[in-house]
Enzyme design. Structure first.
Site, mmCIF file in Angstrom:
data_model
loop_
_atom_site.group_PDB
_atom_site.id
_atom_site.type_symbol
_atom_site.label_atom_id
_atom_site.label_comp_id
_atom_site.label_asym_id
_atom_site.label_seq_id
_atom_site.Cartn_x
_atom_site.Cartn_y
_atom_site.Cartn_z
ATOM 1 N N LYS A 129 0.826 -1.217 0.000
ATOM 2 C CA LYS A 129 0.000 0.000 0.000
ATOM 3 C C LYS A 129 0.852 1.256 0.000
ATOM 4 C CE LYS A 129 -4.474 -1.326 1.762
ATOM 5 N NZ LYS A 129 -5.506 -1.126 2.771
ATOM 6 N N LYS A 188 -4.929 -9.687 -7.352
ATOM 7 C CA LYS A 188 -6.109 -9.866 -6.487
ATOM 8 C C LYS A 188 -7.237 -8.929 -6.930
ATOM 9 C CE LYS A 188 -6.033 -8.041 -2.418
ATOM 10 N NZ LYS A 188 -5.624 -7.585 -1.095
ATOM 11 N N LYS A 193 -10.642 -3.293 -4.372
ATOM 12 C CA LYS A 193 -11.490 -2.098 -4.428
ATOM 13 C C LYS A 193 -10.805 -0.982 -5.191
ATOM 14 C CE LYS A 193 -13.283 -2.930 0.259
ATOM 15 N NZ LYS A 193 -12.954 -2.725 1.670
#
Ligand code: TYM
Length: 345
Positions: A115, A207, A210
């Protein structure tokens, strides 16, 4: 080790674009657990703000995750549904855990590296300390079982390490406070089923997430039937027919993903799905998947929309759930303070 009553805790971040991975990896399994366990399901708004959230969107997304929980079949009367920020014990216990967890442990967290990327210096301190808050979420309720998708496995291991270190560091005080052996349970991750890691529909090595800029990469829980059908039809595949047995899915990530999705939606194993569709081309399998997905997700999407129109209904559920959550977390936090040596009035 002290024996703990089985209790389930899990959470979803209100960061928008709730998708099929969140449903199959987590929410659908939350629904299943409520038949056998006492469950606490949280909308983790304090986790969400570890990266910037527009305030109006955060409130909307918090209600949307709640609506998804309810539309999926979570019984908020029998179990607890609430948002994290209404229960102050999460933040209180997270601070204690900031002082228990070691820098070296957090430095190993792959999700922070993913992230924060090259921009770690500019990330919030919260994003770095996020797994400590997650441990606090679980342990503030002495929860023993945590259904999650595979991407949360490392965070769950950290929660166990934190619980263990607290139990060891304060062993004498814990005994003195009347707990026979160990204050926190070591929570068990439950990572089960055919879709613990749902992949992007556009790239079987990534993956489903969102934050993927391509909306075609994921099926959102709020998508209508036409959108679901279009996204499945456009999903990347390879030219071969489906194999009849699981080993045949090796090195075919897109095929494996669609079979996993089908299996999880149909409550079957991948082997059962392949026994049925082995030898079929994607031109036959995809329409069957569209029918199944629309059948399972369509009603949930409409129910979510209906619930979203009644803000006060959702807010009342969160308020009532938070009040119940506090009655469990408060005495546990009082014991933590006693064990640590904080003076209480
Ligand atoms: P979050 O909000 O990213 O995701 C919510 C749940 O969905 C699962 N998930 C997936 N499962 C399968 N395939 C995917 N592609 C996929 N993407 C997401 C996640 O594994 C998760 O179970 N840190 C957590 C939230 C959290 C939490 C907790 C969970 C905070 N405190 C305490 C359990 C217990 C998170 O960011 O999940």
């Amino acid at each position: 080790m002290t024996s703990f009553t089985p209790r389930v805790f899990s959470g979803v971040q209100p960061t928008g674009n709730l998708h099929l991975g969140n449903f199959l990896g987590a929410i659908k399994r939350f629904v299943d657990m409520q038949h056998s366990h006492e469950c606490i399901y949280c909308v983790v708004d304090m986790h969400a703000i570890t990266v910037w959230q527009d305030p109006a969107e955060l409130a909307r997304n918090t209600r949307e995750v709640t609506a998804a929980y309810l539309a999926a079949g979570i019984d908020a009367k029998k179990h607890i549904v609430f948002n994290q920020s209404q229960v102050p014990q999460h933040a209180e216990l997270a601070w204690v855990f900031n002082c228990v967890a070691r820098m070296g442990w957090l430095n190993r967290m792959t999700q922070f590296k993913d992230k924060a990327g090259k921009n770690a210096e500019n990330s919030s301190v919260g994003l770095y300390a996020y797994p400590n808050l997650m441990a606090a979420d679980i342990l503030a309720y002495h929860a023993t079982h945590v259904p999650v998708g595979e991407d949360q496995k490392q965070h769950l291991e950290l929660s166990r390490d934190i619980a263990q270190k607290f139990n060891n560091d304060f062993a004498k005080s814990i005994k003195g406070a009347g707990f026979s052996d160990g204050f926190f349970p070591l929570p068990e991750p439950l990572i089960t089923g055919a879709a613990t890691r749902v992949m992007s529909l556009k790239d079987g090595s990534k993956k489903m997430s969102k934050s993927d800029p391509s909306d075609l990469s994921r099926i959102n829980l709020a998508d209508d039937a036409d959108t679901i059908a279009r996204k499945i039809k456009k999903a990347r595949t390879d030219p071969d027919p489906l194999p009849s047995e699981e080993p045949g899915l090796k090195d075919r990530p897109e095929a494996a993903n669609l079979v996993g999705i089908y299996a999880a939606l149909a409550d079957k194993s991948k082997a059962e799905v392949l026994a049925e569709f082995g030898g079929s081309q994607f031109s036959a399998f995809k329409p069957a998947l569209v029918d199944l997905a629309v059948d399972k997700l369509g009603p949930m999407g409409s129910e979510m929309k209906k619930l979203m129109d009644d803000k006060s209904y959702i807010d009342n559920i969160l308020a009532a759930g938070s009040a119940r959550a506090r009655t469990i977390a408060e005495p546990i936090m009082q014991d933590v303070k006693k064990i640590i040596g904080f003076i209480r009035s």
